[in-house]
Design a protein around this motif. Sequence first.
Motif, PDB file in Angstrom:
ATOM      1  N   PRO A   1      -2.878  15.928 -11.932  1.00 10.32           N
ATOM      2  CA  PRO A   1      -1.998  15.140 -12.791  1.00 10.32           C
ATOM      3  C   PRO A   1      -1.118  14.122 -12.044  1.00 10.32           C
ATOM      4  CG  PRO A   1      -1.004  17.274 -12.329  1.00 10.32           C
ATOM      5  CD  PRO A   1      -2.345  17.266 -11.635  1.00 10.32           C
ATOM      6  N   HIS A   2      -1.060  14.214 -10.706  1.00 10.22           N
ATOM      7  CA  HIS A   2      -0.019  13.476  -9.988  1.00 10.22           C
ATOM      8  C   HIS A   2      -0.057  11.965 -10.222  1.00 10.22           C
ATOM      9  CE1 HIS A   2       3.029  12.754  -7.058  1.00 10.22           C
ATOM     10  NE2 HIS A   2       2.219  12.193  -6.185  1.00 10.22           N
ATOM     11  N   HIS A   3      -1.192  11.338  -9.938  1.00  9.96           N
ATOM     12  CA  HIS A   3      -1.233   9.868 -10.074  1.00  9.96           C
ATOM     13  C   HIS A   3      -1.193   9.426 -11.525  1.00  9.96           C
ATOM     14  CE1 HIS A   3      -3.175   9.555  -5.811  1.00  9.96           C
ATOM     15  NE2 HIS A   3      -1.876   9.773  -5.781  1.00  9.96           N
TER      16      HIS A   3
ATOM     17  N   MET B   1       5.027   5.633   2.627  1.00  5.80           N
ATOM     18  CA  MET B   1       4.566   6.996   2.356  1.00  5.80           C
ATOM     19  C   MET B   1       5.790   7.894   2.148  1.00  5.80           C
ATOM     20  SD  MET B   1       2.193   9.380   4.812  1.00  5.80           S
ATOM     21  CE  MET B   1       3.458   9.920   5.927  1.00  5.80           C
ATOM     22  N   ASN B   2       5.678   8.805   1.206  1.00  6.34           N
ATOM     23  CA  ASN B   2       6.750   9.788   1.015  1.00  6.34           C
ATOM     24  C   ASN B   2       6.449  11.023   1.854  1.00  6.34           C
ATOM     25  OD1 ASN B   2       4.471  10.390  -0.715  1.00  6.34           O
ATOM     26  ND2 ASN B   2       5.714  12.102  -1.409  1.00  6.34           N
ATOM     27  N   ILE B   3       7.452  11.831   2.039  1.00  2.52           N
ATOM     28  CA  ILE B   3       7.261  13.186   2.563  1.00  2.52           C
ATOM     29  C   ILE B   3       7.736  14.103   1.441  1.00  2.52           C
ATOM     30  CG2 ILE B   3       8.066  14.883   4.256  1.00  2.52           C
ATOM     31  CD1 ILE B   3       6.432  12.804   5.673  1.00  2.52           C
TER      32      ILE B   3
ATOM     33  N   ASN C   1       0.479  10.835 -13.803  1.00  2.00           N
ATOM     34  CA  ASN C   1       1.891  10.883 -14.182  1.00  2.00           C
ATOM     35  C   ASN C   1       2.696   9.766 -13.519  1.00  2.00           C
ATOM     36  OD1 ASN C   1       1.200  13.077 -15.670  1.00  2.00           O
ATOM     37  ND2 ASN C   1       2.163  14.593 -14.335  1.00  2.00           N
ATOM     38  N   GLU C   2       2.335   9.433 -12.290  1.00  2.00           N
ATOM     39  CA  GLU C   2       3.019   8.310 -11.627  1.00  2.00           C
ATOM     40  C   GLU C   2       2.841   7.027 -12.430  1.00  2.00           C
ATOM     41  OE1 GLU C   2       2.478   7.326  -7.473  1.00  2.00           O
ATOM     42  OE2 GLU C   2       1.922   9.376  -7.058  1.00  2.00           O
ATOM     43  N   ILE C   3       1.615   6.797 -12.898  1.00  2.00           N
ATOM     44  CA  ILE C   3       1.342   5.572 -13.669  1.00  2.00           C
ATOM     45  C   ILE C   3       2.151   5.597 -14.957  1.00  2.00           C
ATOM     46  CG2 ILE C   3      -0.446   4.293 -14.930  1.00  2.00           C
ATOM     47  CD1 ILE C   3      -2.444   5.244 -12.763  1.00  2.00           C
TER      48      ILE C   3
ATOM     49  N   GLU D   1       8.921  11.333  -7.556  1.00  2.00           N
ATOM     50  CA  GLU D   1       9.295  10.853  -6.227  1.00  2.00           C
ATOM     51  C   GLU D   1       8.409   9.691  -5.775  1.00  2.00           C
ATOM     52  OE1 GLU D   1       7.550  13.512  -2.716  1.00  2.00           O
ATOM     53  OE2 GLU D   1       8.585  14.758  -4.173  1.00  2.00           O
ATOM     54  N   CYS D   2       7.114   9.791  -6.057  1.00  2.00           N
ATOM     55  CA  CYS D   2       6.237   8.716  -5.570  1.00  2.00           C
ATOM     56  C   CYS D   2       6.463   7.429  -6.358  1.00  2.00           C
ATOM     57  CB  CYS D   2       4.779   9.152  -5.624  1.00  2.00           C
ATOM     58  SG  CYS D   2       4.418  10.388  -4.364  1.00  2.00           S
ATOM     59  N   SER D   3       6.731   7.550  -7.663  1.00  2.00           N
ATOM     60  CA  SER D   3       7.023   6.339  -8.442  1.00  2.00           C
ATOM     61  C   SER D   3       8.279   5.672  -7.910  1.00  2.00           C
ATOM     62  CB  SER D   3       7.239   6.693  -9.923  1.00  2.00           C
ATOM     63  OG  SER D   3       6.013   7.026 -10.523  1.00  2.00           O
TER      64      SER D   3
ATOM     65  N   MET E   1       0.858  -1.194   0.000  1.00  2.00           N
ATOM     66  CA  MET E   1       0.000   0.000   0.000  1.00  2.00           C
ATOM     67  C   MET E   1       0.891   1.239   0.000  1.00  2.00           C
ATOM     68  SD  MET E   1      -2.841   0.735   2.921  1.00  2.00           S
ATOM     69  CE  MET E   1      -3.856   2.198   2.984  1.00  2.00           C
ATOM     70  N   TYR E   2       0.630   2.129  -0.922  1.00  2.00           N
ATOM     71  CA  TYR E   2       1.409   3.370  -0.989  1.00  2.00           C
ATOM     72  C   TYR E   2       0.487   4.571  -0.795  1.00  2.00           C
ATOM     73  CZ  TYR E   2       4.741   6.901  -2.345  1.00  2.00           C
ATOM     74  OH  TYR E   2       5.574   7.990  -2.332  1.00  2.00           O
ATOM     75  N   THR E   3       0.981   5.522  -0.037  1.00  2.17           N
ATOM     76  CA  THR E   3       0.205   6.727   0.251  1.00  2.17           C
ATOM     77  C   THR E   3       1.023   7.959  -0.112  1.00  2.17           C
ATOM     78  OG1 THR E   3      -0.882   5.681   2.119  1.00  2.17           O
ATOM     79  CG2 THR E   3      -0.789   8.070   2.140  1.00  2.17           C
ATOM     80  N   CYS E   4       0.419   8.884  -0.834  1.00  2.91           N
ATOM     81  CA  CYS E   4       1.097  10.145  -1.093  1.00  2.91           C
ATOM     82  C   CYS E   4       1.125  10.938   0.208  1.00  2.91           C
ATOM     83  CB  CYS E   4       0.357  10.937  -2.158  1.00  2.91           C
ATOM     84  SG  CYS E   4       0.594  10.213  -3.777  1.00  2.91           S
ATOM     85  N   GLY E   5       2.319  11.256   0.642  1.00  2.00           N
ATOM     86  CA  GLY E   5       2.471  11.952   1.923  1.00  2.00           C
ATOM     87  C   GLY E   5       2.274  13.453   1.771  1.00  2.00           C
TER      88      GLY E   5
HETATM   89 ZN    ZN Z   1       2.426  10.959  -4.609  1.00  2.71          ZN
END
Ligand code: ZN
Length: 487
Positions: free
Chosen positions: A246-248, A64-66, A250-252, A221-223, A24-28
């Motif tokens: 756009p964030h997710h 989770m990222n910061i 773009n991550e995909i 960063e999240c990828s 499970m990943y969460t955008c921090g």
């Molecule tokens: Zn993120």
Amino acid sequence: MKLYNSLTHTKDDFVTHTPGKVTMYTCGPTVYHFAHIGNLRSYIMEDVLEKYLGYAGYDVTRAMNITDVGHLSSDGDTGEDKMLKGAKREHKTVMEIAQYYTDAFFEDCRKLNIKIPEIVVPATSYVDHFIKMIEKLIDTGYAYEAGGNIYFDTSKLKEYYVFNKQNQEDLAVGVREGVEEDSNKRNKCDFVLWFTKSKFEDQELKWDSPWGVGYPGWHIECSAISLDTLGEYLDLHCGGIDNAFPHHTNEIAQSEAYLGHPWCTHWFHVLHLNTNDGKMSKSKGEFLTVSLLEEKGYNPLIYRFFCLQSHYRKALVFSYDALDNAKVSYDKLTDKIAALKPGGDVSRDACKPYLDAFADAMDNDLNTAMAITVLYDIIKAKISDADKLWLYQTLDTVLGVGLLAAADKKREALAQEKAAAEAEAAAERAEAMKDPLIASIYAAIDERTAAKKAKNYARADEIRNELLARGVTLIDTPKGTTFKLEG
Ligand code: ZN
Ligand code: AMP
């Protein structure tokens, strides 16, 4: 469990890559300011999801990222780095700001019973990973250099707008009102992976890279953090709904281009908390933080309870009236729990229907509002107090609204009130005893109480009648016997 998936637009069966395990990943948070309670709505609902998956038997690994670099004011590639804005606002360095607001975020989480994921990665600690990923994207033709920046080439994808196919034009970064088009981009929805010829001369944190000194874009960063910490097949990715584009998106694009295969199967998006005036803001109007709620006298867990009373896929409007209503419900519930008698055996059979009702609610796309109604059903249930207490304790491991702790506090407060009232009564009696007449009445009352205790009811009645003859009427109350003097 059925869980709505933003990729398929349906409530899907939740299936994981490895049975029994969930990645499970969460955008921090972007740590340039305090989190507002809207941000925290997302983290509360993600926390409940994680806890419920654990409750349902999954072994969950969550990262989770910061975000401490690269998140520009626009969410796209325009505007100033939010971290830099924060640093200028407070006349501090970016790293000081990052540390201060990361700590503040964790403190808010503690107050709201939000478990901090076991893996937390500040983006600035992972820059070498971002560079490696970008190098591969360039090598495989998915990224290009233009005007000094590195861009992702969205035209290389079979499909870019994975979440929202119908609104492609509205979503394109370049066509948003007031946003300048970047002439370096080959396609208007291309996005920056690495900034070198930055438009921000004063960008504080910069790193060496094969393309010159610069800094990473936000999306990479999240990828990179997710791939490194959770592997190349991700089960569940979370964030607020504004992150979908756009964030997710773009991550995909980056992750799947990098991996050469599908990446994350399930996307969980929490709808926004708004105010009556519209969007929640950190700069305009009242800046709604957990600390502000505390200053106004609210237990932060009332806010968590308020969030759980609504479904995560519905926009929620915050007002103090609505929070007060949640407080009334929470107090009613915890008053009832405080009145339950601890001790005794728990019957799992008796508890089962309530556990089933809870699981049915949560399995139906995390219907926390329905799960809360089970808490009220338990109060009315014909099961023992021990069963009820066990159920509250068990369900609260997922809901995290502090039911038993709140009930304990109330019980303690009640006990203290009772002790204070008894002490006051004893003091009054001691004062009254200074009068010999009153002292003799109390002595008679004590004798009568002792006679009743010894089941000598004849003597007890005799004393009552003797007193009556002296003009003293006895009044028996649950707290003991008092009296009324004639005249
Ligand atoms: Zn993120
Ligand atoms: P940020 O600190 O801006 O990176 O956002 C942190 C998290 O809060 C992200 O998952 C956002 O999608 C989410 N978020 C932002 N605004 C709101 C809101 N008003 N209601 C719920 N979630 C939000």
